[in-house]
Design a protein around this motif. Structure first.
Motif, PDB file in Angstrom:
ATOM      1  N   ASN A 320      11.759  -3.770 -18.613  1.00  0.00           N
ATOM      2  CA  ASN A 320      10.977  -2.530 -18.490  1.00  0.00           C
ATOM      3  C   ASN A 320      10.848  -2.081 -17.034  1.00  0.00           C
ATOM      4  O   ASN A 320       9.842  -1.512 -16.639  1.00  0.00           O
ATOM      5  CB  ASN A 320       9.603  -2.686 -19.145  1.00  0.00           C
ATOM      6  N   ARG A 321      11.875  -2.307 -16.262  1.00  0.00           N
ATOM      7  CA  ARG A 321      11.778  -1.976 -14.841  1.00  0.00           C
ATOM      8  C   ARG A 321      12.112  -0.506 -14.554  1.00  0.00           C
ATOM      9  O   ARG A 321      12.593  -0.173 -13.475  1.00  0.00           O
ATOM     10  CB  ARG A 321      12.659  -2.916 -14.021  1.00  0.00           C
ATOM     11  N   TYR A 322      11.828   0.350 -15.507  1.00  0.00           N
ATOM     12  CA  TYR A 322      11.964   1.790 -15.281  1.00  0.00           C
ATOM     13  C   TYR A 322      10.617   2.397 -14.930  1.00  0.00           C
ATOM     14  O   TYR A 322      10.383   3.576 -15.145  1.00  0.00           O
ATOM     15  CB  TYR A 322      12.567   2.482 -16.510  1.00  0.00           C
ATOM     16  N   ARG A 323       9.714   1.569 -14.404  1.00  0.00           N
ATOM     17  CA  ARG A 323       8.398   2.038 -13.971  1.00  0.00           C
ATOM     18  C   ARG A 323       8.395   2.196 -12.454  1.00  0.00           C
ATOM     19  O   ARG A 323       9.161   1.537 -11.766  1.00  0.00           O
ATOM     20  CB  ARG A 323       7.332   1.007 -14.379  1.00  0.00           C
ATOM     21  N   VAL A 324       7.503   3.057 -11.926  1.00  0.00           N
ATOM     22  CA  VAL A 324       7.509   3.288 -10.481  1.00  0.00           C
ATOM     23  C   VAL A 324       7.131   2.049  -9.684  1.00  0.00           C
ATOM     24  O   VAL A 324       7.513   1.914  -8.530  1.00  0.00           O
ATOM     25  CB  VAL A 324       6.584   4.454 -10.052  1.00  0.00           C
ATOM     26  N   ALA A 325       6.361   1.125 -10.289  1.00  0.00           N
ATOM     27  CA  ALA A 325       5.940  -0.069  -9.558  1.00  0.00           C
ATOM     28  C   ALA A 325       6.974  -1.192  -9.613  1.00  0.00           C
ATOM     29  O   ALA A 325       6.864  -2.170  -8.878  1.00  0.00           O
ATOM     30  CB  ALA A 325       4.610  -0.591 -10.110  1.00  0.00           C
ATOM     31  N   ALA A 326       7.955  -1.072 -10.490  1.00  0.00           N
ATOM     32  CA  ALA A 326       8.870  -2.190 -10.729  1.00  0.00           C
ATOM     33  C   ALA A 326       9.742  -2.483  -9.515  1.00  0.00           C
ATOM     34  O   ALA A 326      10.197  -1.584  -8.820  1.00  0.00           O
ATOM     35  CB  ALA A 326       9.748  -1.890 -11.934  1.00  0.00           C
ATOM     36  N   ARG A 327       9.959  -3.786  -9.284  1.00  0.00           N
ATOM     37  CA  ARG A 327      10.776  -4.228  -8.163  1.00  0.00           C
ATOM     38  C   ARG A 327      11.909  -5.094  -8.677  1.00  0.00           C
ATOM     39  O   ARG A 327      11.747  -5.862  -9.628  1.00  0.00           O
ATOM     40  CB  ARG A 327       9.955  -5.097  -7.198  1.00  0.00           C
ATOM     41  N   SER A 328      13.024  -5.005  -8.006  1.00  0.00           N
ATOM     42  CA  SER A 328      14.083  -5.963  -8.245  1.00  0.00           C
ATOM     43  C   SER A 328      14.868  -6.124  -6.949  1.00  0.00           C
ATOM     44  O   SER A 328      14.516  -5.552  -5.918  1.00  0.00           O
ATOM     45  CB  SER A 328      14.986  -5.512  -9.393  1.00  0.00           C
ATOM     46  N   SER A 329      15.936  -6.903  -7.008  1.00  0.00           N
ATOM     47  CA  SER A 329      16.701  -7.145  -5.790  1.00  0.00           C
ATOM     48  C   SER A 329      18.097  -7.604  -6.141  1.00  0.00           C
ATOM     49  O   SER A 329      18.384  -7.994  -7.278  1.00  0.00           O
ATOM     50  CB  SER A 329      16.021  -8.212  -4.936  1.00  0.00           C
ATOM     51  N   ASN A 330      18.948  -7.520  -5.157  1.00  0.00           N
ATOM     52  CA  ASN A 330      20.282  -8.081  -5.292  1.00  0.00           C
ATOM     53  C   ASN A 330      20.788  -8.408  -3.889  1.00  0.00           C
ATOM     54  O   ASN A 330      20.191  -7.971  -2.899  1.00  0.00           O
ATOM     55  CB  ASN A 330      21.220  -7.088  -6.001  1.00  0.00           C
ATOM     56  N   THR A 331      21.855  -9.174  -3.821  1.00  0.00           N
ATOM     57  CA  THR A 331      22.371  -9.516  -2.501  1.00  0.00           C
ATOM     58  C   THR A 331      23.025  -8.289  -1.866  1.00  0.00           C
ATOM     59  O   THR A 331      23.509  -7.393  -2.561  1.00  0.00           O
ATOM     60  CB  THR A 331      23.396 -10.661  -2.582  1.00  0.00           C
TER      61      THR A 331
END
Ligand SMILES: [Ca+2]
Ligand SMILES: [Ca+2]
Ligand SMILES: [Cu+2]
Length: 348
Positions: A320-331
């Motif tokens: 559900n990371r389609y929210r404005v608060a959602a965070r993710s990362s990648n190299t």
């Protein structure tokens, strides 16, 4: 399969290019729709690009302001570090209203001869239902995340593989660009990447602690962003109109005039990613113009960089990371068919 706490999903496909898996695979809590690359191209092989004259073309000015950053709704995955909600004050800045398009990226490449990480490595990740490639070019999928395929010849000009093109996608967001590629584009364009705080503030569009750029409800009859509908990852009903990318102008802008912050493509931010970033700074009230401390080797291709906004693969049942608060990362070297970016700038 590794046991993970609830909400943590082992969704990081590993594009195994013969070397040992990066240590974060399996331990990082599911960066959902964002596969990590383990590239063979050396970090110093990024083409040098000279800095362009400062430009705010296509950007809107966000006035000085204070906002509550983080997940006020209890929606987030704990390991993503969306908490605690804390007050952030930002100086005025500029940010692109739209993600960088294929047409814009083509102009950059034409002017500089820049070769992206995916092009230099010869492979990038494509969602399985989108692949347009000969069987021999579909190299492998990853255990646990079979919907991500490593496709030889997939790059920004061939977003679905060698048999695809961007001919009809000029106004779609550029994809298969790494954080390093995005930075090079920004440099040439006389811009910079937004900080994570700038991105979230702009995506909120002036709303206070809302879940989405338009309010708290996902959809009231009409879709307002490009995510997944149906049964992930096999059947997409296309209710919102798109299996993969939508044009950067699709749907309605938010209160600041920004389009497609959530959904469509993940967007790289400047900051190095740390799960504890908010916790470590939350005692400052408010924290002013925050940006994560740069790692000692900041040009390391393996440094994880923040991505925001989610993508066309996000779905409530799975990520559900389609929210404005959602965070993710990648190299910093990773690329895939659902990661792009938009640019920012200091206020002059
Ligand atoms: Ca969609
Ligand atoms: Ca987006
Ligand atoms: Cu997602």
């Amino acid at each position: 399969m590794t046991m993970l706490p609830p909400g943590s999903r082992p969704l990081l496909p590993l594009l195994d290019r013969g070397s040992a898996p990066p240590a974060h695979i399996g331990e990082h809590a599911g960066s959902c729709c964002a596969p990590a690359a383990d590239r063979t191209a050396p970090p110093d092989a990024v083409s040098p690009v000279s800095r362009g004259e400062r430009s705010t073309r296509g950007q809107t000015r966000i006035p000085e302001g204070t906002f509550w950053m983080g997940d006020s709704h209890g929606d987030g995955y704990v390991a993503d570090g969306e908490l605690p909600v804390h007050q952030v004050r930002l100086s005025p800045y500029f940010i692109d209203t739209k993600a960088v398009t294929n047409a814009q990226f083509a102009a950059f490449v034409k002017a500089t001869g820049y070769a992206t990480d995916a092009e230099r490595d010869g492979v990038s990740a494509v969602f399985h239902l989108a692949v347009e490639a000969a069987a021999a070019d579909i190299l492998r999928s990853a255990a646990g995340v079979p919907w991500w395929l490593a496709v030889r010849g997939a790059d920004w000009r061939h977003p679905a593989g060698p048999r695809s093109s961007i001919g009809d996608l000029q106004n779609h967001p550029v994809v298969h660009v790494s954080w390093r590629d995005a930075r090079a584009y920004c440099r040439w364009a006389g811009k910079r990447l937004p900080t994570e705080a700038e991105w979230e503030h702009a995506a909120r569009g002036g709303l206070d602690r809302a879940r989405f750029p338009w309010g708290d409800e996902l959809a009231g009859g009409r879709w307002r962003c490009n995510i997944w509908q149906g049964e992930f990852p096999r059947h997409n009903t296309l209710d919102d109109g798109y299996l993969t990318t939508a044009p950067v102008t699709a749907y309605q802008p938010n209160g600041y005039g920004l389009l497609n912050t959530v959904g469509n493509v993940w967007e790289w931010c400047q900051d190095a990613f740390r799960e504890t970033e908010y916790a470590d700074r939350a005692d400052q009230a408010p924290v002013v113009d925050p940006v994560a401390t740069e790692p000692s080797v900041a040009d390391d291709a393996q440094v994880r960089r923040v991505m925001r906004g989610g993508s066309y693969l996000c779905h409530d049942s799975y990520c559900n990371r389609y929210r404005v608060a959602a965070r993710s990362s990648n190299t910093a070297e990773s690329s895939s068919g659902n990661i792009g970016f938009r640019c920012a700038n200091d206020a002059a």
